[in-house]
Design a protein around this motif. Structure first.
Motif, PDB file in Angstrom:
ATOM      1  N   GLN A  46       5.103   5.837  -4.321  1.00 37.91           N
ATOM      2  CA  GLN A  46       5.190   4.606  -5.300  1.00 37.91           C
ATOM      3  C   GLN A  46       4.091   4.589  -6.172  1.00 37.91           C
ATOM      4  O   GLN A  46       2.734   4.531  -5.773  1.00 37.91           O
ATOM      5  CB  GLN A  46       5.559   3.228  -4.806  1.00 37.91           C
ATOM      6  CG  GLN A  46       6.925   3.028  -4.327  1.00 37.91           C
ATOM      7  CD  GLN A  46       7.943   2.654  -5.051  1.00 37.91           C
ATOM      8  OE1 GLN A  46       9.049   2.845  -5.126  1.00 37.91           O
ATOM      9  NE2 GLN A  46       7.562   1.920  -6.098  1.00 37.91           N
ATOM     10  N   ALA A  47       4.196   4.527  -7.471  1.00 36.95           N
ATOM     11  CA  ALA A  47       2.859   4.560  -8.225  1.00 36.95           C
ATOM     12  C   ALA A  47       3.133   3.885  -9.658  1.00 36.95           C
ATOM     13  O   ALA A  47       2.860   4.231 -10.620  1.00 36.95           O
ATOM     14  CB  ALA A  47       2.600   6.223  -8.752  1.00 36.95           C
ATOM     15  N   GLN A  48       3.842   2.595  -9.589  1.00 38.17           N
ATOM     16  CA  GLN A  48       3.740   1.699 -10.858  1.00 38.17           C
ATOM     17  C   GLN A  48       2.329   1.518 -11.341  1.00 38.17           C
ATOM     18  O   GLN A  48       2.187   1.480 -12.391  1.00 38.17           O
ATOM     19  CB  GLN A  48       4.346   0.306 -10.478  1.00 38.17           C
ATOM     20  CG  GLN A  48       6.055   0.556 -10.290  1.00 38.17           C
ATOM     21  CD  GLN A  48       6.285   0.894  -9.051  1.00 38.17           C
ATOM     22  OE1 GLN A  48       5.824   1.503  -8.138  1.00 38.17           O
ATOM     23  NE2 GLN A  48       7.414   0.215  -8.433  1.00 38.17           N
ATOM     24  N   ASN A  49       1.265   1.275 -10.561  1.00 37.16           N
ATOM     25  CA  ASN A  49      -0.113   1.192 -10.891  1.00 37.16           C
ATOM     26  C   ASN A  49      -0.760   2.516 -10.289  1.00 37.16           C
ATOM     27  O   ASN A  49      -0.280   3.278  -9.590  1.00 37.16           O
ATOM     28  CB  ASN A  49      -0.735  -0.177 -10.413  1.00 37.16           C
ATOM     29  CG  ASN A  49       0.265  -1.505 -10.852  1.00 37.16           C
ATOM     30  OD1 ASN A  49       0.410  -1.408 -12.077  1.00 37.16           O
ATOM     31  ND2 ASN A  49       0.381  -2.329  -9.832  1.00 37.16           N
ATOM     32  N   VAL A  50      -2.059   2.466 -11.043  1.00 30.48           N
ATOM     33  CA  VAL A  50      -2.685   3.875 -10.692  1.00 30.48           C
ATOM     34  C   VAL A  50      -3.256   3.743  -9.267  1.00 30.48           C
ATOM     35  O   VAL A  50      -3.309   4.766  -8.357  1.00 30.48           O
ATOM     36  CB  VAL A  50      -4.152   3.952 -11.739  1.00 30.48           C
ATOM     37  CG1 VAL A  50      -5.063   4.809 -11.410  1.00 30.48           C
ATOM     38  CG2 VAL A  50      -3.481   3.954 -13.133  1.00 30.48           C
ATOM     39  N   GLU A 276       0.483  -2.510  -3.153  1.00 27.69           N
ATOM     40  CA  GLU A 276       1.742  -2.910  -3.579  1.00 27.69           C
ATOM     41  C   GLU A 276       2.820  -1.741  -3.411  1.00 27.69           C
ATOM     42  O   GLU A 276       2.465  -0.745  -3.903  1.00 27.69           O
ATOM     43  CB  GLU A 276       1.709  -3.787  -4.714  1.00 27.69           C
ATOM     44  CG  GLU A 276       1.213  -3.052  -5.952  1.00 27.69           C
ATOM     45  CD  GLU A 276      -0.229  -2.786  -5.961  1.00 27.69           C
ATOM     46  OE1 GLU A 276      -0.723  -2.744  -7.405  1.00 27.69           O
ATOM     47  OE2 GLU A 276      -0.971  -2.783  -5.120  1.00 27.69           O
ATOM     48  N   PHE A 277       4.184  -2.508  -3.492  1.00 29.04           N
ATOM     49  CA  PHE A 277       5.195  -1.030  -3.721  1.00 29.04           C
ATOM     50  C   PHE A 277       5.028  -0.103  -2.767  1.00 29.04           C
ATOM     51  O   PHE A 277       5.608   1.185  -3.126  1.00 29.04           O
ATOM     52  CB  PHE A 277       5.145  -0.940  -5.202  1.00 29.04           C
ATOM     53  CG  PHE A 277       5.073  -2.013  -6.183  1.00 29.04           C
ATOM     54  CD1 PHE A 277       6.372  -2.707  -6.175  1.00 29.04           C
ATOM     55  CD2 PHE A 277       4.298  -2.211  -7.033  1.00 29.04           C
ATOM     56  CE1 PHE A 277       6.423  -3.662  -7.233  1.00 29.04           C
ATOM     57  CE2 PHE A 277       4.287  -2.934  -7.916  1.00 29.04           C
ATOM     58  CZ  PHE A 277       5.507  -3.835  -8.022  1.00 29.04           C
ATOM     59  N   ASP A 278       4.497  -0.329  -1.643  1.00 31.46           N
ATOM     60  CA  ASP A 278       4.275   1.111  -0.636  1.00 31.46           C
ATOM     61  C   ASP A 278       5.676   1.387  -0.334  1.00 31.46           C
ATOM     62  O   ASP A 278       6.706   0.661  -0.042  1.00 31.46           O
ATOM     63  CB  ASP A 278       3.455   0.637   0.570  1.00 31.46           C
ATOM     64  CG  ASP A 278       3.195   1.909   1.308  1.00 31.46           C
ATOM     65  OD1 ASP A 278       2.080   2.433   1.075  1.00 31.46           O
ATOM     66  OD2 ASP A 278       3.889   2.264   2.067  1.00 31.46           O
ATOM     67  N   SER A 307      -0.262  -6.411  -2.367  1.00 32.92           N
ATOM     68  CA  SER A 307      -0.674  -5.458  -1.282  1.00 32.92           C
ATOM     69  C   SER A 307      -0.398  -5.996  -0.073  1.00 32.92           C
ATOM     70  O   SER A 307      -0.820  -7.488   0.149  1.00 32.92           O
ATOM     71  CB  SER A 307      -1.969  -4.924  -1.386  1.00 32.92           C
ATOM     72  OG  SER A 307      -2.174  -4.285  -2.565  1.00 32.92           O
ATOM     73  N   VAL A 308       0.014  -5.456   1.184  1.00 26.22           N
ATOM     74  CA  VAL A 308       0.241  -6.002   2.259  1.00 26.22           C
ATOM     75  C   VAL A 308      -0.552  -5.514   3.401  1.00 26.22           C
ATOM     76  O   VAL A 308      -1.149  -4.353   3.197  1.00 26.22           O
ATOM     77  CB  VAL A 308       1.963  -5.852   2.681  1.00 26.22           C
ATOM     78  CG1 VAL A 308       2.632  -6.575   1.250  1.00 26.22           C
ATOM     79  CG2 VAL A 308       2.128  -4.577   2.781  1.00 26.22           C
TER      80      VAL A 308
END
Length: 374
Positions: A46-50, A276-278, A307-308
């Motif tokens: 997942q790579a919505q952000n960098v 986040e979004f892992d 992030s979790v």
């Protein structure tokens, strides 16, 4: 034996599913795998952000160096492209070529939601024009919309952009995605960026097997959730003779590869910091194998995700990293009470991140807060 009888296979408890999934996700122990091999094994990140892909691999690989991953982006061996669930993923070049075609039906369904704003637009002409624009030079989505609006001034600008995004395999060009470099989202076609079009579209059967290797054991709905596809039962039935079947604690049928690892439910699971979004959190219809039911929805706020961190293999809270020119601070916000040993594990993970290649080398602090209402 009939399919109905096969569904009455052995029961895998939630903890057993958790440990199996963590093992497939490279999270029960850190691996010495090369970054590109890890990305391929995981079928993308997942790579919505960098930063998330970097943190995702730091949690999974021993000796991970962000510059090595960044170099793979710069050399175009890895690319950022919309694939599963209509979200940006980092893929190997080969997987980008293969998977983008496989998930095209989902992009077409997405496009159909915007047909009203495309009244009078010839989609074939739109694809030709958009391709010309982005292959002339990489362009932002805003630039694409504005250029298409000149040709179709009565269309909805957002719908024009969506049409280009759903119809063409558009990649985010570097420096976007490089470690500690900035760059706006500029797009060109995948084949133009790679300079080749020799990839083969992923075969559904093979993709299911790869999915099980990275996310299994899993149900048909789990795979459909990961891929954003529907009507995949036929593929699983075709593969059934070569697979094992289990049930979860609710009686849902799960498929798995015969030789895939399924560790004992009591196998220790180390604390891990995930972005986040892992992949781990988004790739199953039933996420209770990682997310306790009482914590469902607590890592999201609208389209924003925190992030979790995992404790004993399960979601236990969120973490935040604040960096400035003088220091860095990791703040853990816990959903419940942690033991002293669990905090010691989390501290070690935080130190690993802050003092390792992903850190800034500046003084740092580690803090704990309990989420209100936890």
């Amino acid at each position: 034996m009939t399919a109905a009888k096969k569904a009455q296979g052995p029961v895998l408890t939630t903890r057993a599913l958790n440990r199996a999934t963590l093992e497939r996700q490279l999270l029960l122990r850190r691996h010495t795998m090369k970054p590109a091999d890890a990305v391929a094994h995981l079928l993308g990140l997942q790579a919505q952000n960098v930063k998330p892909p970097y943190y995702a691999l730091a949690a999974r690989l021993d000796g991970f160096e962000p510059e090595e991953f960044s170099a793979l982006m710069a050399s175009r061996e890895l690319v950022r492209i919309v694939t599963m669930r209509s979200t940006i993923h980092t893929h190997t070049a080969d997987d980008a070529l293969a998977l983008r075609g496989l998930v095209q039906p989902a992009r077409t369904r997405e496009l159909n939601m915007f047909r009203k704003g495309l009244a009078g637009v010839d989609l074939d002409q739109l694809v030709v024009r958009a391709k010309e624009l982005v292959e002339e030079r990489p362009r932002t989505l805003k630039e694409i919309r504005e250029a298409l609006l000149e040709r179709w001034p009565d269309a909805d600008p957002q719908a024009l952009g969506i049409a280009a995004r759903c119809s063409l395999p558009l990649v985010q060009v570097t420096p976007r995605g490089l470690w500690r470099q900035s760059g706006q989202v500029s797009l060109t076609t995948l084949t133009h960026w790679l300079g080749r079009d020799d990839g083969q579209e992923a075969v559904p059967d093979e993709t299911v097997l790869r999915y099980l290797a990275a996310f299994g054991p899993a149900s048909v709905k789990d795979f459909q959730t990961w891929a954003g596809l529907t009507r995949m039962r036929e593929v699983f039935e075709r593969l059934r003779p070569g697979l094992l079947t289990f049930r979860d604690e609710h009686g849902v049928e799960l498929f798995d590869l015969p030789d895939a690892p399924r560790p004992d439910a009591d196998t220790p699971a180390p604390a891990r910091l995930l972005p986040e979004f892992d992949n781990l959190l988004l790739s199953h219809a039933d996420r209770t194998r990682v997310v306790p039911p009482e914590y469902k929805g607590r890592t999201w706020l609208g389209n924003f995700a925190w992030s979790v961190f995992l404790v004993d293999g399960f979601l236990a809270g969120v973490w935040k990293l604040a960096e400035d020119k003088e220091s860095s601070t990791i703040t853990f916000e816990t959903f419940g009470k942690l033991t002293k040993a669990q905090r010691t594990e989390l501290d070690a993970e935080a130190v690993r991140l802050l003092e390792g290649p992903l850190g800034t080398g500046l003084p740092y602090d580690i803090r704990y807060e309990k989420v209100v209402g936890a």
